[in-house]
Structure formats: structure tokens, C-alpha cells
Design an enzyme around this catalytic site. Structure first.
Site, short mmCIF file in Angstrom:
data_model
loop_
_atom_site.label_atom_id
_atom_site.label_comp_id
_atom_site.label_asym_id
_atom_site.label_seq_id
_atom_site.Cartn_x
_atom_site.Cartn_y
_atom_site.Cartn_z
N ASN A 122 0.79 -1.22 -0.04
CA ASN A 122 0.10 0.03 -0.03
C ASN A 122 0.72 1.21 -0.25
O ASN A 122 0.39 2.45 -0.19
CB ASN A 122 -0.95 0.09 1.29
CG ASN A 122 -1.94 -1.13 1.36
OD1 ASN A 122 -2.13 -1.45 2.67
ND2 ASN A 122 -2.50 -1.60 0.23
N SER A 177 -15.73 -3.28 9.82
CA SER A 177 -16.10 -3.20 8.36
C SER A 177 -17.41 -2.60 8.36
O SER A 177 -18.27 -2.58 9.34
CB SER A 177 -16.62 -4.76 7.94
OG SER A 177 -17.44 -4.76 6.78
N ASP A 204 -13.52 -0.83 -2.73
CA ASP A 204 -12.88 -1.32 -3.67
C ASP A 204 -13.62 -2.64 -3.97
O ASP A 204 -12.99 -3.33 -4.70
CB ASP A 204 -11.33 -1.90 -3.31
CG ASP A 204 -11.35 -2.90 -2.05
OD1 ASP A 204 -12.33 -3.02 -1.38
OD2 ASP A 204 -10.16 -3.19 -1.63
N ALA A 217 -19.79 -5.50 -3.03
CA ALA A 217 -20.49 -5.84 -1.88
C ALA A 217 -20.65 -4.80 -0.88
O ALA A 217 -21.66 -4.38 -0.55
CB ALA A 217 -20.03 -6.96 -1.25
N CYS A 265 -28.75 1.14 -9.70
CA CYS A 265 -29.74 1.15 -10.74
C CYS A 265 -29.43 0.81 -12.04
O CYS A 265 -29.97 0.40 -12.92
CB CYS A 265 -29.80 2.86 -10.93
SG CYS A 265 -31.13 3.62 -9.74
N CYS A 283 -16.52 -27.77 -16.44
CA CYS A 283 -15.40 -28.79 -16.92
C CYS A 283 -14.29 -28.28 -17.57
O CYS A 283 -13.37 -29.12 -17.62
CB CYS A 283 -16.47 -29.64 -17.85
SG CYS A 283 -17.52 -28.95 -18.89
N CYS A 312 -33.64 1.05 -5.40
CA CYS A 312 -34.38 2.34 -4.63
C CYS A 312 -35.59 2.63 -5.42
O CYS A 312 -36.15 3.89 -5.08
CB CYS A 312 -33.05 3.41 -5.30
SG CYS A 312 -33.07 3.86 -7.02
N1 LIG Z 1 -16.47 -3.72 3.82
C1 LIG Z 1 -15.58 -2.64 4.25
N2 LIG Z 1 -15.64 -1.93 5.22
C2 LIG Z 1 -14.61 -1.07 5.44
N3 LIG Z 1 -13.48 -0.92 4.46
C3 LIG Z 1 -13.61 -1.73 3.51
C4 LIG Z 1 -14.45 -2.78 3.30
N4 LIG Z 1 -14.25 -3.25 1.97
C5 LIG Z 1 -13.10 -2.76 1.60
N5 LIG Z 1 -12.73 -1.88 2.44
C6 LIG Z 1 -11.36 -1.10 2.24
O1 LIG Z 1 -11.53 -0.09 1.23
C7 LIG Z 1 -10.22 0.26 0.86
C8 LIG Z 1 -10.07 0.12 -0.59
O2 LIG Z 1 -8.80 0.82 -0.78
P1 LIG Z 1 -8.05 0.33 -2.26
O3 LIG Z 1 -8.87 0.22 -3.43
O4 LIG Z 1 -6.84 1.15 -2.49
O5 LIG Z 1 -7.54 -1.32 -1.58
P2 LIG Z 1 -6.29 -1.74 -1.18
O6 LIG Z 1 -6.53 -2.91 -0.35
O7 LIG Z 1 -5.71 -0.65 -0.12
O8 LIG Z 1 -5.06 -1.81 -2.03
P3 LIG Z 1 -5.19 -3.14 -3.23
O9 LIG Z 1 -6.35 -3.87 -3.17
O10 LIG Z 1 -4.56 -2.46 -4.47
O11 LIG Z 1 -3.77 -4.08 -2.42
C9 LIG Z 1 -9.22 -0.71 1.51
O12 LIG Z 1 -8.65 -0.24 2.30
C10 LIG Z 1 -10.21 -1.88 2.09
O13 LIG Z 1 -9.65 -2.41 3.15
ZN LIG Z 2 -31.47 2.50 -7.84
#
Ligand SMILES: Nc1ncnc2c1ncn2[C@@H]1O[C@H](COP(=O)(O)OP(=O)(O)OP(=O)(O)O)[C@@H](O)[C@H]1O
Ligand SMILES: [Zn+2]
Length: 701
Positions: A58, A97, A119, A122, A163, A175, A458
Site C-alpha cells: 500500500n 467493516s 474497492d 458488495a 440502478c 468442466c 431504490c
Molecule cells: N466492507 C468494508 N468495510 C470497510 N472498509 C472496506 C470494506 N471493504 C473494503 N474496504 C477498504 O476499502 C479500501 C479500498 O482501498 P484500495 O482500493 O486502495 O484497496 P487496497 O486494499 O488498499 O489496495 P489493493 O487492493 O490494491 O492492495 C481498502 O483499504 C479496504 O480495506
Molecule cells: Zn437504484
């Protein structure tokens, strides 16, 4: 504190900034930049949430983190670093999370604006739903290589994150993965499945053993039987899922699964290796019809590769991530990774947990790289370096610090607009690699895209039609595959509409006996309407069941966001020229770009393998005003009503391939493997810029 200095921002805005409370979701590439910008703009009251810890990889772009922070909470370290810009700011960090139950609607309601910098889909879908419920404006952002995107999501005013349909993930028939791989990616997917079978969350359709039911393997019936029959095949060896043991006392057949078997073998590298790369391959060879027009695989055995057993020491080559390991080297890496993973797994298992595959976890990545390459070797497929496999397995598009910084900057500018309720200035903005015909690198949408009235999230009373084989799908699959995986609910409850019959409860054990029942046994049949809700997301959805008899290889269900889609669509009207297209038509086009051709898309139990979507690549880039309209839209498994499709669909990587100038840049991955990766960049001459692109975007007042 730049903007806190009087005169930088207009007085009223400065006041609004000072008084407002904002939430940043994700403290990664974009999130760190957003947090820094917010603090420097004079925001005082900020909360930030991220579930992850800081990884070495990172550091090249997440500038709030330094080497000494590796392993620490991203949210907490981001807070500490940001406070150094303004010690008076109040920043609360949540190492958690955002989907956790304590962050309910009331948590989201505390904020004036939420900036999401996530990123994965979900989490984005979830934040989208929470913001819609809480009626808090959401500034959603994402980047994918050189492409970036920022859009406002506000209930009733704009489209929401769900949306628009999301592109189906690339899939491979089961397969192909299990029997007849022909590309490195098939072997990589197989290796990831093997990881899950041994150590991860076990998924039924991620079997790695030979698939005797492969239609390609079927010759004339009696021949096929002889070809694949475990008893008549000479050595009597069967693939793992069919491995049976005679109970000595009563002759009962005991089925053992891969995970249990590996454990019983005490994770002996030789035994496991031979099972997967020798015995199973020999079994495949007996499915002779598979090899009439294909080159047959060549099994490899442990003793020929590692005559002296394994060593405890990680050999030098194991850390050479750009080297294409020999098959012998792969066997060594396999053994060492296996040892580490088995120990980690047994520890987790004691706590009722499993491992989850992570490209940044060294033994997990080593294991997949080694197994994928051994399988490639066996099937005469080109082997790849660990570095290349990492990028394929992690579905990685290199993150570009500058794109993150630009995107985060736009997010904060949009926050200013939101605070001032200047909605018309909150159009979505797309960062591009090359200027468009108007000389814009940052391309704003022509207008705010309004909500999709058929959106299953929505819309006022969200409803979908679910085509499903009610005679083959069990309630457990309805929950896991349809409601959770496809419709992104977290803890669904399901009732028969208009009755008090609870078919599925999110309370533990309340409806466990229904899990193994087929839907039709529970009276869920054609025409049934299910009322589904997720209390945490405050989300209700009506599901209209449309039964169909799925053919053997058909998906067992497909979600249709609009009932009309069940009817065949007519020929679409002719494509309008770019000039003729109204903003509305463009919006329609954007919505339908992926739904139209693919028809109702699906998820299914016996589904082809999907490349996991654990890393973000769902950046939507609209290149306006070009002669050829180009859209890059990464989407998920839902489709909406078909509308005219006039755009060319491309994946980001394909789009890149069309660039002419190639520059080598360093990949964003581990320092130790910071070799050059090919990415492409086009040279831009200042004279090409006819219009200052920033004028379109930086529009504070
Ligand atoms: N459910 C979630 N709750 C809180 N934070 C989340 C959740 N899902 C993803 N994240 C965070 O969102 C951030 C997205 O940042 P980024 O796209 O730079 O990913 P990264 O994991 O830091 O980098 P990379 O995937 O390239 O190694 C990450 O720090 C990740 O931990
Ligand atoms: Zn919508």
C-alpha cells in the site's frame, strides 16, 4: 489547513465545511487522499472506517502510511497522520467493516455527507443501501488504472449504485476448469479452488477433481462407463469427491471429502501432490473421449520432482517473483506453502473459522502460483511467473496514485457542492487517460442521471422476477446464491407474501429445517410472491417466482429486474448519432449497455467459474463526444430491461491495449517484486488541450 485560511473558500462554504460531519468509507488509495483533502479543506468532524491493516504494497500510493505502520489498522493510522495536518480536527477511526451490524441506519444518519472509497461491489452496494435509507448524500468514487469516477447518489434525485446493471464476470465452464484447461487462467482458477477446498470456505461448485459427468467425456454409453468407471479402470482410483472407503466391519461406503482427507494425511506434501497432479490426472486420462482432439495431460509425481523430500528453508527462487519457476521449483514452493497454510488453517478451524484467499498473503499466493504452474505444465500450457499469476488471480489493474489523487480531489469538490445543495453541479465526473474531442481529461456527465424506476433497490416498491428451477433449488441456495450473493442482502428473512409463513429466518436455527428442502416442497412455485427483507439494510424486496425447468447445464436461476424482460424483445430502434442523442438517451444507453446483449444474466448453482471480484475494477468510464462512442462498464450479475445499445463495450484492459505509446511503469505491488509491468500511456501535448478541462469540473460556487 489551506482552505481553513480565510478567503480560500467563500465564507458561507467555509462555515458549512466547519459545521458539517462527514464519513469516509475506506482508507485505501482514494480514502487516504480524501481524508487528507478533507482535513486540509477545514473539515473538523470526520469519521473514517476501514476493516483492513496496512500492507507493504500500500505504501507506494497511500501516503498517510509509512513502513513503520505495516500491519497496523488503516483507519487508525490514517487518523493519526491526518491529525498531524490539523491537530484540532475531531477524527474518529473505526477499524471495522462498514457492513457490521453496529453501523446501522442511525449511524449513517449522523452525517451530512458520506464519501465512499471502497474497492468491492458488495461493500459499495451495502453503503449505497444504507445511504438511501438514511437519506444522506453519498459521494461514490472508484478508480481502475488511469480511469476514475466520482458520482453523487442521492435518494430521489440521482440513480443509485445499483440502478445500473453491472457487467457479468468472466466465467469458465466447470468442466474446463476441472478437466480440460487450455489457458493459464484456467489453471489459476483451479488452484484458487483447490485452496478453498483445502483451507477456505468450501463452495460446492468449486470442485477441483475430474468431472466424470463432462458431456465431452461421453462416448457411446457403455464405452463411457468403461472409460471413467472407478472400478474398471485398472488402479481403482477415483477422483476425490468419489473416493470411498470400505468400512471393514459392515461394508458401508464412507465418503470422504478433500479437506478431511488432506487432514487425515497430515498434509503430507507428497501424498497431496500425487493425488492432485498424478492420480487425478491419470483418472482424467481414462476419460479417453476428452483426448481424441486434445493433447492429453502428462501426470507428474512427487518422487520424480523432489527425490530428497522438502526442506524447511525457503529456497532463493521462491522469492524471485518474476522468474517462471520450473516444475521442480513449484513442487518445493507447494510443500512450503502447504505447511504454513495447514498450520494457519488448523488454528482458524479451532475457532470455527476458515482461511480466505488473499493475493497479499504470501503462502496463499505461493500455493496458488505453484499449483497453477504444475497444472499448466501437466496440460502443456505456458507457465507464468508468480508476479503474473498474482495479477491474474487477484484480477489486478495497477493502481495509479495520480488517478486516486485526482478522483479524491473531485470527491471533495463534490462534497462542497452537496453542502451548498448545488445539486445541478454534482454531475458524475469521469477521469480519463486521453482527452476527448473537447480536450477534456475530466469529463462530466451532461446531466444528473435520475433514478431508474425499475431499480430493485431504490424504486418505491422494489420487485424482481426470479426465474428459478423450484424443483432443483433448495432454500439454502435461495438464501446463499440468490439473496446474499446475487442480491447482496446480508441477513435475509423470507415470508410468503400475504401470509405469516416464515420460510427463511435470519435468526439462528429458526428455519434450519427448511434449508435442505426444495423450493417447491415449501410451496414456492410458479407465481408465488416472496417478501424478502433485510432488517439491517432496512431493505424490502418482493420476488415474483417464475418457475422453469433448467436443462442440465443451464443456470438454475436468473434474476430479472423487470418482468417484461421475460418476453422476447423486439428489434431495437436505430442508433442515434452522438449529436442527436439527448442526455436522457445517453443515460438510458449507459443503463442498458450490458443488459441488452447478454439478456438476463444469471448466477447459478452449477455455474461456470467466475473470476473473483475481490478487487475493484468496476469503474465506469464514458467517453463522450467521440466519433465512436466508447463505454467501459464493469458490472455485476443483474440485468435490467433491454434498451437500445449503441455503445461498444470494452474491458479496461482492452481499452488500454488500443493506446499507442507504451511506457513501462512500476507495478503497485510488493516492493520486493517491483519489476516493470507494461502499462500504456499516451503522450499528451499541451497544444492538444483546446479547453481547460478543469473548468468543467472545478466549479465551487
Ligand atoms: N466492507 C468494508 N468495510 C470497510 N472498509 C472496506 C470494506 N471493504 C473494503 N474496504 C477498504 O476499502 C479500501 C479500498 O482501498 P484500495 O482500493 O486502495 O484497496 P487496497 O486494499 O488498499 O489496495 P489493493 O487492493 O490494491 O492492495 C481498502 O483499504 C479496504 O480495506
Ligand atoms: Zn437504484
Amino acid at each position: 489547513m489551506a482552505a481553513a485560511i480565510d478567503g480560500v473558500l467563500p465564507g458561507t462554504l467555509q462555515e458549512l465545511v466547519k459545521k458539517s460531519k462527514v464519513l469516509v468509507v475506506g482508507a485505501g488509495g482514494i480514502g487516504c487522499e480524501v481524508l487528507k483533502n478533507l482535513v486540509l479543506s477545514g473539515f473538523h468532524d470526520i469519521e473514517i472506517i476501514d476493516l483492513d491493516t496496512i500492507d507493504l504494497s500500500n505504501l507506494n500510493r497511500q501516503f498517510l502510511f509509512h513502513r513503520e505502520h505495516v500491519g497496523k489498522s488503516k483507519a487508525r493510522v490514517a487518523r493519526e497522520s491526518a491529525l498531524s495536518f490539523n491537530p484540532d480536527a475531531k477524527i474518529i477511526a473505526h477499524h471495522d467493516s462498514v457492513t457490521a451490524s453496529q453501523y446501522g441506519v442511525s449511524f449513517f444518519q449522523k452525517f451530512d455527507v458520506i464519501l465512499s472509497a471502497l474497492d468491492n461491489r458488495a461493500a459499495r452496494n451495502h453503503v449505497n443501501r444504507m445511504c438511501l435509507n438514511a437519506e444522506v448524500p453519498l459521494i461514490e468514487s472508484g478508480t481502475s488504472g488511469y480511469n476514475g469516477q466520482v458520482e453523487l447518489i442521492k435518494r430521489g434525485l440521482t440513480q443509485c449504485y445499483e440502478c445500473t446493471p453491472k457487467e457479468k464476470q468472466r466465467t469458465f465452464p466447470g468442466c474446463t476448469i476441472r478437466n480440460t484447461p487450455s489457458e493459464p487462467i484456467h489453471c489459476i482458477v483451479w488452484a484458487k479452488h483447490l485452496f478453498n477446498q483445502l483451507f477456505g470456505e468450501s463452495v460446492d461448485d468449486e470442485d477441483i477433481s475430474p468431472d466424470a459427468a463432462d458431456p465431452d467425456a461421453q462416448g457411446p454409453p457403455q464405452e463411457a462407463d468403461a472409460a471413467v468407471g472407478g472400478d474398471g479402470d485398472g488402479d481403482g482410483k477415483k477422483p476425490m469427491e468419489e473416493k470411498e472407503e470400505e468400512d471393514a466391519t459392515n461394508g458401508n461406503v464412507v465418503r470422504i471429502n478433500t479437506r478431511q482427507w488432506a487432514k487425515d494425511c497430515d498434509y503430507d506434501a507428497g501424498q497431496l501432490f500425487n493425488k492432485f497432479f498424478d492420480e487425478d490426472i491419470n483418472y482424467l486420462l481414462k476419460m479417453s473421449h476428452l483426448w481424441t482432439s486434445r493433447k492429453p495431460p502428462v501426470p507428474v509425481s512427487w518422487d520424480t520432482l523432489v527425490p530428497e523430500g522438502t526442506t524447511d528453508v525457503q529456497p532463493e527462487f521462491a522469492r524471485q517473483h518474476h522468474k517462471v519457476w520450473t516444475v521442480e521449483e513449484c513442487a518445493h514452493v507447494f510443500a512450503n506453502a502447504l505447511k504454513e497454510l495447514a498450520a494457519a488453517f488448523l488454528k482458524q478451524e479451532a475457532e470455527g473459522e476458515t482461511l480466505s484467499w488473499d493475493k497479499d498473503d504470501q503462502p496463499a499466493m505461493d500455493f496458488v502460483a505453484a499449483c497453477a504452474n504444475v497444472r499448466s505444465y501437466i496440460f502443456n500450457i505456458e507457465r507464468k511467473s508468480r508476479f503474473e499469476i498474482k495479477s491474474m488471480a487477484g484480477n489486478i489493474i495497477p493502481a495509479i496514485a495520480t488517478t486516486n489523487a485526482i478522483t479524491a480531489g473531485i470527491s471533495v469538490l463534490r462534497t462542497f457542492n452537496v453542502l451548498q445543495a448545488k445539486w445541478e453541479q454534482c454531475k458524475a465526473v469521469y477521469a480519463r487517460l486521453r482527452p476527448n474531442a473537447r480536450g477534456q481529461f475530466l469529463v462530466p456527465d451532461a446531466s444528473l442521471a435520475g433514478p431508474n424506476p425499475n431499480c430493485y433497490v431504490c424504486a418505491l416498491d422494489p420487485a424482481i422476477t426470479l426465474r428459478i428451477d423450484t424443483k432443483r433449488v433448495h432454500m439454502k441456495e435461495l438464501r446463499d446464491d440468490v439473496l446474499i450473493k446475487t442480491l447482496n442482502m446480508l441477513h435475509p428473512d423470507v415470508n410468503m407474501m400475504g401470509t405469516a409463513t416464515i420460510l427463511l429466518s435470519s435468526e439462528e436455527d429458526e428455519t434450519t429445517e427448511n434449508d435442505s428442502k426444495l423450493l417447491h416442497e415449501l410451496n414456492v412455485v410458479d407465481g408465488t410472491i416472496l417478501s424478502c427483507d433485510d432488517f439491517h439494510q432496512n431493505y424490502n424486496l418482493s420476488i415474483i417466482i417464475s418457475h422453469f425447468n433448467a436443462e442440465r447445464d443451464d443456470p438454475l436461476f436468473e434474476v430479472v429486474a423487470d418482468a417484461k424482460q421475460l418476453q422476447p424483445t423486439k428489434e431495437q430502434p436505430k442508433k442515434e448519432t452522438a449529436e442527436e442523442e439527448t442526455a436522457k438517451a445517453k443515460e438510458e444507453r449507459k443503463r442498458s449497455a450490458n443488459g441488452a446483449d447478454d439478456g438476463p444474466s444469471t448466477s447459478k448453482r452449477s455455474r461456470p467459474t467466475e473470476i473473483e471480484d475481490d478487487d475493484d475494477d468496476d469503474c465506469l468510464v464514458i467517453e463522450e463526444d467521440n466519433d465512436e462512442d466508447v463505454m467501459i462498464v464493469a458490472t455485476d450479475n443483474l440485468s435490467v430491461e433491454s434498451t437500445p445499445k449503441t455503445a461498444i463495450k470494452r474491458k479496461p484492459s482492452e481499452a488500454m491495449e488500443e493506446e499507442e505509446d507504451i511506457t513501462e511503469i512500476l507495478d503497485s505491488s510488493d516492493e520486493e517484486e517491483a519489476g516493470p509491468t507494461k502499462c500504456k500511456r499516451s503522450r499528451i501535448e499541451p497544444s492538444d488541450l483546446k479547453i481547460d478541462p478543469l473548468l468543467e469540473v472545478i466549479n465551487i460556487d
